[in-house]
Design an enzyme around this catalytic site. Sequence first.
Site, PDB file in Angstrom:
ATOM      1  N   ASP A  58     -11.775  -8.172   7.092  1.00 13.17           N
ATOM      2  CA  ASP A  58     -13.121  -8.036   6.531  1.00 13.17           C
ATOM      3  C   ASP A  58     -13.804  -9.397   6.428  1.00 13.17           C
ATOM      4  O   ASP A  58     -15.017  -9.513   6.639  1.00 13.17           O
ATOM      5  CB  ASP A  58     -13.065  -7.373   5.152  1.00 13.17           C
ATOM      6  CG  ASP A  58     -12.925  -5.855   5.241  1.00 13.17           C
ATOM      7  OD1 ASP A  58     -12.878  -5.341   6.377  1.00 13.17           O
ATOM      8  OD2 ASP A  58     -12.856  -5.197   4.190  1.00 13.17           O
ATOM      9  N   ASP A  75      -3.570 -17.933   2.322  1.00 15.41           N
ATOM     10  CA  ASP A  75      -4.706 -18.638   1.721  1.00 15.41           C
ATOM     11  C   ASP A  75      -5.280 -19.675   2.692  1.00 15.41           C
ATOM     12  O   ASP A  75      -6.498 -19.843   2.798  1.00 15.41           O
ATOM     13  CB  ASP A  75      -4.312 -19.274   0.380  1.00 15.41           C
ATOM     14  CG  ASP A  75      -2.936 -19.905   0.394  1.00 15.41           C
ATOM     15  OD1 ASP A  75      -2.255 -19.866   1.440  1.00 15.41           O
ATOM     16  OD2 ASP A  75      -2.523 -20.437  -0.658  1.00 15.41           O
ATOM     17  N   ASP A 104      -5.898  -6.420   5.735  1.00 16.25           N
ATOM     18  CA  ASP A 104      -7.062  -5.723   5.195  1.00 16.25           C
ATOM     19  C   ASP A 104      -8.124  -6.727   4.757  1.00 16.25           C
ATOM     20  O   ASP A 104      -9.319  -6.601   5.064  1.00 16.25           O
ATOM     21  CB  ASP A 104      -6.609  -4.859   4.011  1.00 16.25           C
ATOM     22  CG  ASP A 104      -7.678  -3.886   3.544  1.00 16.25           C
ATOM     23  OD1 ASP A 104      -8.744  -3.813   4.182  1.00 16.25           O
ATOM     24  OD2 ASP A 104      -7.437  -3.198   2.535  1.00 16.25           O
ATOM     25  N   LYS A 147       3.001 -15.224   3.207  1.00 14.47           N
ATOM     26  CA  LYS A 147       3.003 -15.956   1.943  1.00 14.47           C
ATOM     27  C   LYS A 147       4.463 -16.240   1.601  1.00 14.47           C
ATOM     28  O   LYS A 147       4.968 -15.925   0.505  1.00 14.47           O
ATOM     29  CB  LYS A 147       2.301 -15.147   0.845  1.00 14.47           C
ATOM     30  CG  LYS A 147       1.967 -15.949  -0.406  1.00 14.47           C
ATOM     31  CD  LYS A 147       1.012 -17.105  -0.162  1.00 14.47           C
ATOM     32  CE  LYS A 147       0.670 -17.809  -1.486  1.00 14.47           C
ATOM     33  NZ  LYS A 147      -0.068 -19.062  -1.265  1.00 14.47           N
ATOM     34  N   TYR A 203       0.815  -1.209   0.000  1.00 11.84           N
ATOM     35  CA  TYR A 203       0.000   0.000   0.000  1.00 11.84           C
ATOM     36  C   TYR A 203       0.855   1.269   0.000  1.00 11.84           C
ATOM     37  O   TYR A 203       0.420   2.325  -0.456  1.00 11.84           O
ATOM     38  CB  TYR A 203      -0.923   0.035   1.210  1.00 11.84           C
ATOM     39  CG  TYR A 203      -2.077  -0.959   1.148  1.00 11.84           C
ATOM     40  CD1 TYR A 203      -2.227  -1.832   0.087  1.00 11.84           C
ATOM     41  CD2 TYR A 203      -3.018  -1.019   2.157  1.00 11.84           C
ATOM     42  CE1 TYR A 203      -3.270  -2.734   0.027  1.00 11.84           C
ATOM     43  CE2 TYR A 203      -4.077  -1.913   2.117  1.00 11.84           C
ATOM     44  CZ  TYR A 203      -4.195  -2.779   1.051  1.00 11.84           C
ATOM     45  OH  TYR A 203      -5.231  -3.665   1.001  1.00 11.84           O
TER      46      TYR A 203
END
Length: 399
Positions: free
Chosen positions: A288, A260, A284, A228, A173
């Site tokens: 959610d 994942d 992020d 990851k 980001y």
Amino acid sequence: PGWRTPRWLALNYSFYSCSRLWNKRWWPIFYKSLKMTSLKIAVLPGDGIGPEIMAEAIKVLDVLDLPFEMESALVGGAAYDAFGHPLPDATLKLAKEADAVLFGAVGDWKYDTLDRPLRPEQAILGLRKNLGLFANFRPAICYEQLVDASSLKPELVAGLDILIIRELTGDIYFGQPRGRRTAVDGHFPGSEEAFDTMRYSRPEIERIAHVAFQAARKRDKRVTSVDKANVLETFQFWKDVVTEVGKEYPDVALDHMYVDNAAMQLVKAPKKFDVLVTGNMFGDILSDAAAMLTGSIGMLPSASLNAQNQGLYEPSHGSAPDIAGKGIANPLATILSAAMMLRFSLQQADAADRIESAVQSVLAQGLRTVDIYSAGTTKVGTREMGDAVVAAITKTTKG
């Protein structure tokens, strides 16, 4: 009988009497006033349903009878319309000078054609950067009364209480360089391409890891670091550094999980987690996803803190322009964010407890906004839900 009190003795006695009176009557009041200095809160309602849900949170704070000094300012699309920028200098100045920032939500489809630096969402990124907010706390708690509102089976979410800690100032980001250019390599040289940079430094990873381990010590003493590492060099580095920091906390169990798999486990067996710590982008997305475990994203508060415990507090949901002005938005995530603000930045744990207890009381009464409504409960609007929380706080105060 004719003896007169010497003047020096009379003066000293008078001073002594006044001192006793001051110590007994006025000093406690004076001392209390010193302790209860104004708590400065920057109130940034934002766009969409932001002003509606913020009004209910302010209503709840007002009933606590604490020395709040609240000042509002425009942010996001509302600020762009008024000043041509989503984070005006005056708004940023107000936020920097406050003890805490209470934030609503920003964004609207009508701003999607603006240059990226002028879009409403850049306001929240700018606040994080300028205030040094590096640690985001997103608790996912499934209240007993909302077990049936979750999209998962009751036995999977009953008693759920996990904490997702997301690093906020690094990752893809904020990484540089970024932009658009003509490709010089890859599958289609000469074509237009866009690129972003994922990067983390050792200090960035170390400080968020310490936050996670320290939080876990106050909970069930388990940390899951999400990465990851099998694909991304950045997250192999992340995993290595978190492992090193973990050795400083032998009382806290550490495990690592690919992002994942973490996403899958959140919907398969969410109660296996205690504290999850991860980077900006993965956090992020996962936070959610965790929202639906609780019944609605309208129930999830969040806190973003810097090293001085100054924080920005906001609901995890967005501005929902499609329902703005209809009076049906759930204000509980914003109200619970205000409770987190009281606990973490303003050092008012008792007041935070009162708000959280009031929310549970309201849910126990069967009151529900449309997002958490189910058969057998009472559907209420934004204002009615806020009024109910205020009434619950007032009732306990009188009791």
